[in-house]
Write an enzyme that holds these catalytic residues in place. Structure first.
Site, PDB file in Angstrom:
ATOM      1  N   THR A  81       8.436  32.902 -13.463  1.00  7.68           N
ATOM      2  CA  THR A  81       9.062  34.109 -12.910  1.00  7.68           C
ATOM      3  C   THR A  81      10.314  34.452 -13.712  1.00  7.68           C
ATOM      4  O   THR A  81      10.522  35.592 -14.147  1.00  7.68           O
ATOM      5  CB  THR A  81       9.459  33.851 -11.435  1.00  7.68           C
ATOM      6  OG1 THR A  81       8.295  33.470 -10.711  1.00  7.68           O
ATOM      7  CG2 THR A  81      10.091  35.078 -10.795  1.00  7.68           C
ATOM      8  N   ASP A 110      17.991  33.648  -7.907  1.00  2.70           N
ATOM      9  CA  ASP A 110      16.807  33.313  -7.112  1.00  2.70           C
ATOM     10  C   ASP A 110      17.087  32.011  -6.371  1.00  2.70           C
ATOM     11  O   ASP A 110      18.080  31.329  -6.645  1.00  2.70           O
ATOM     12  CB  ASP A 110      15.586  33.163  -8.035  1.00  2.70           C
ATOM     13  CG  ASP A 110      14.272  33.480  -7.317  1.00  2.70           C
ATOM     14  OD1 ASP A 110      14.272  33.631  -6.085  1.00  2.70           O
ATOM     15  OD2 ASP A 110      13.223  33.572  -8.012  1.00  2.70           O
ATOM     16  N   SER A 141       7.943  26.558 -11.948  1.00  2.00           N
ATOM     17  CA  SER A 141       7.355  26.504 -13.299  1.00  2.00           C
ATOM     18  C   SER A 141       8.248  27.207 -14.321  1.00  2.00           C
ATOM     19  O   SER A 141       8.118  26.988 -15.525  1.00  2.00           O
ATOM     20  CB  SER A 141       5.983  27.181 -13.295  1.00  2.00           C
ATOM     21  OG  SER A 141       6.151  28.575 -13.083  1.00  2.00           O
ATOM     22  N   ASP A 167       0.825  -1.221   0.000  1.00  2.79           N
ATOM     23  CA  ASP A 167       0.000   0.000   0.000  1.00  2.79           C
ATOM     24  C   ASP A 167       0.857   1.269   0.000  1.00  2.79           C
ATOM     25  O   ASP A 167       0.372   2.354   0.301  1.00  2.79           O
ATOM     26  CB  ASP A 167      -0.939   0.000   1.212  1.00  2.79           C
ATOM     27  CG  ASP A 167      -0.168   0.037   2.520  1.00  2.79           C
ATOM     28  OD1 ASP A 167       1.081  -0.049   2.480  1.00  2.79           O
ATOM     29  OD2 ASP A 167      -0.806   0.181   3.574  1.00  2.79           O
ATOM     30  N   LYS A 182       7.623  42.291  -9.643  1.00  2.39           N
ATOM     31  CA  LYS A 182       6.723  41.263 -10.186  1.00  2.39           C
ATOM     32  C   LYS A 182       5.384  41.310  -9.474  1.00  2.39           C
ATOM     33  O   LYS A 182       5.330  41.427  -8.258  1.00  2.39           O
ATOM     34  CB  LYS A 182       7.398  39.898  -9.969  1.00  2.39           C
ATOM     35  CG  LYS A 182       6.594  38.700 -10.348  1.00  2.39           C
ATOM     36  CD  LYS A 182       7.328  37.415  -9.999  1.00  2.39           C
ATOM     37  CE  LYS A 182       7.281  37.090  -8.505  1.00  2.39           C
ATOM     38  NZ  LYS A 182       7.812  35.756  -8.193  1.00  2.39           N
TER      39      LYS A 182
HETATM   40  C1  R5P Z   1       9.294  32.944  -4.929  1.00  6.02           C
HETATM   41  O1  R5P Z   1       9.237  33.730  -4.000  1.00  6.02           O
HETATM   42  C2  R5P Z   1      10.529  32.160  -5.253  1.00  6.02           C
HETATM   43  O2  R5P Z   1      11.688  32.794  -4.813  1.00  6.02           O
HETATM   44  C3  R5P Z   1      10.621  31.879  -6.740  1.00  6.02           C
HETATM   45  O3  R5P Z   1      10.737  33.110  -7.418  1.00  6.02           O
HETATM   46  C4  R5P Z   1       9.410  31.154  -7.235  1.00  6.02           C
HETATM   47  O4  R5P Z   1       9.143  30.022  -6.445  1.00  6.02           O
HETATM   48  C5  R5P Z   1       9.616  30.697  -8.678  1.00  6.02           C
HETATM   49  O5  R5P Z   1       8.468  30.054  -9.102  1.00  6.02           O
HETATM   50  P1  R5P Z   1       8.130  29.853 -10.644  1.00  6.02           P
HETATM   51  O6  R5P Z   1       9.378  29.294 -11.293  1.00  6.02           O
HETATM   52  O7  R5P Z   1       6.983  28.876 -10.634  1.00  6.02           O
HETATM   53  O8  R5P Z   1       7.737  31.173 -11.219  1.00  6.02           O
END
Ligand code: R5P
Length: 311
Positions: free
Chosen positions: A225, A217, A222, A34, A191
């Site tokens: 950003t 970052d 995804s 499971d 942003k």
């Molecule tokens: C947000 O505050 C994080 O630092 C990243 O900028 C965010 O998680 C990026 O997410 P994604 O690639 O989905 O835009």
């Protein structure tokens, strides 16, 4: 000292063990029919200083559960000290209440890890520094910035660089990198996110015209950003845009999005096991962080300074 690993990122665990010149602790993770997780440690750990490595990346809940069960197995096997080495700490983005009646899951996860029996935590580029305070046990937060700065100097040194934060929340991280790049100038992408999971670039604070931009970052998920920020920078006259992101979450169609984007390249670390798509992408490059984590592990075991790694 012993190093044990969950299944989230075995190549990284092996690289850290190789750096420390010790074998990985012999343990096995099995599943019941499971999908319940069962862990067995096949060697004596009584009285040992044990580091258990597991990123709580996709599948986040399975990997978290594996970490918790591994910690419990070590505790019941009388390990002297258990350090949870979590290069990518998932759930970190839920670090405050964005609205009423919402959870602070980062705090919940920190509590569960502590309750399971971890004595210390070691992570890399936590989404927010204050997450350290969510743990009531010593927590070391390592920075990928020195590794990234060395790579940037080697690749882009001598060019007109500008470090760019893709959102206001990342300015401290961007400033720290800029400082390591001979005080390169800084810009910020303002942003706005209308709905969760969607991102929209609004405007750029700083003069990026004629500059080679380095976006920094902690997470690329995804890729929205990042790709939107890259396009906005080029639209504002930037000469080129490369991105350095610690944790390559790269969910869904993120790799395809990066491949089609205006980015010159995306550089991530191996804090999360890269997918085949990420490894095959000509636009994505992976920086190894085993030496950074390995050295921090060595220093924790020796009771010597970890912060001096970043002097
Ligand atoms: C947000 O505050 C994080 O630092 C990243 O900028 C965010 O998680 C990026 O997410 P994604 O690639 O989905 O835009």
């Amino acid at each position: 000292m012993k190093i044990m690993s969950g299944n989230s990122n075995l190549p990284l665990a092996r690289a850290i063990a190789a750096y420390l010149e010790i074998p990985l602790t012999d343990a096995s993770v099995r599943r019941f029919a499971d999908e319940e997780i069962f862990i067995e440690i096949h060697e004596n750990v009584r009285g040992e200083d044990v580091f258990i490595l597991q990123s709580t990346s996709y599948p986040a809940n399975d990997n978290l559960m594996e970490l918790l069960i591994g910690i419990d197995a070590l505790k019941r096997a009388s390990a002297r000290r258990i350090t949870a080495v979590i290069p990518y700490f998932g759930y970190a983005r839920q670090d405050r209440k964005p609205g009423p009646r919402t959870p602070i899951s980062a705090k919940l996860v920190a509590d569960i890890i502590t309750r399971a029996g971890a004595d210390r935590v070691l992570s890399v580029d936590l989404h927010a520094g204050q997450i350290q305070g969510f743990f009531d046990i010593p927590t070391d937060n390592l920075y990928a910035a020195p590794t990234m700065a060395a790579d940037i100097q080697a690749r882009y040194g001598g060019q007109d660089l500008m470090v760019v934060s893709p959102d206001v929340g990342g300015v401290v991280r961007a400033r720290a990198l800029a400082k390591r790049l001979d005080n390169a100038p800084l810009a910020i992408v303002d942003k706005r996110r209308d709905r969760p999971g969607e991102s929209e670039v609004m405007n750029i604070i700083g003069e990026v015209s004629g500059r080679h931009c380095i976006l920094i970052d902690d997470i690329v998920d995804s890729g929205g950003t990042l790709c939107n920020a890259a396009q906005a920078l080029l639209d504002n006259g930037a000469k080129s845009v490369a991105a350095y992101i610690t944790h390559g979450v790269l969910s869904g169609g993120a790799v395809a999005r990066v491949d089609k984007s205006a980015l010159k390249e995306l550089v991530i670390t191996d804090s999360i096991l890269p997918t085949d798509a990420a490894k095959d992408s000509e636009r994505i490059r992976i920086l190894p962080i085993a030496p950074l984590i390995g050295e921090a592990v060595r220093r924790i075991a020796d009771e010597s300074s970890v912060s001096s790694l970043f002097d």
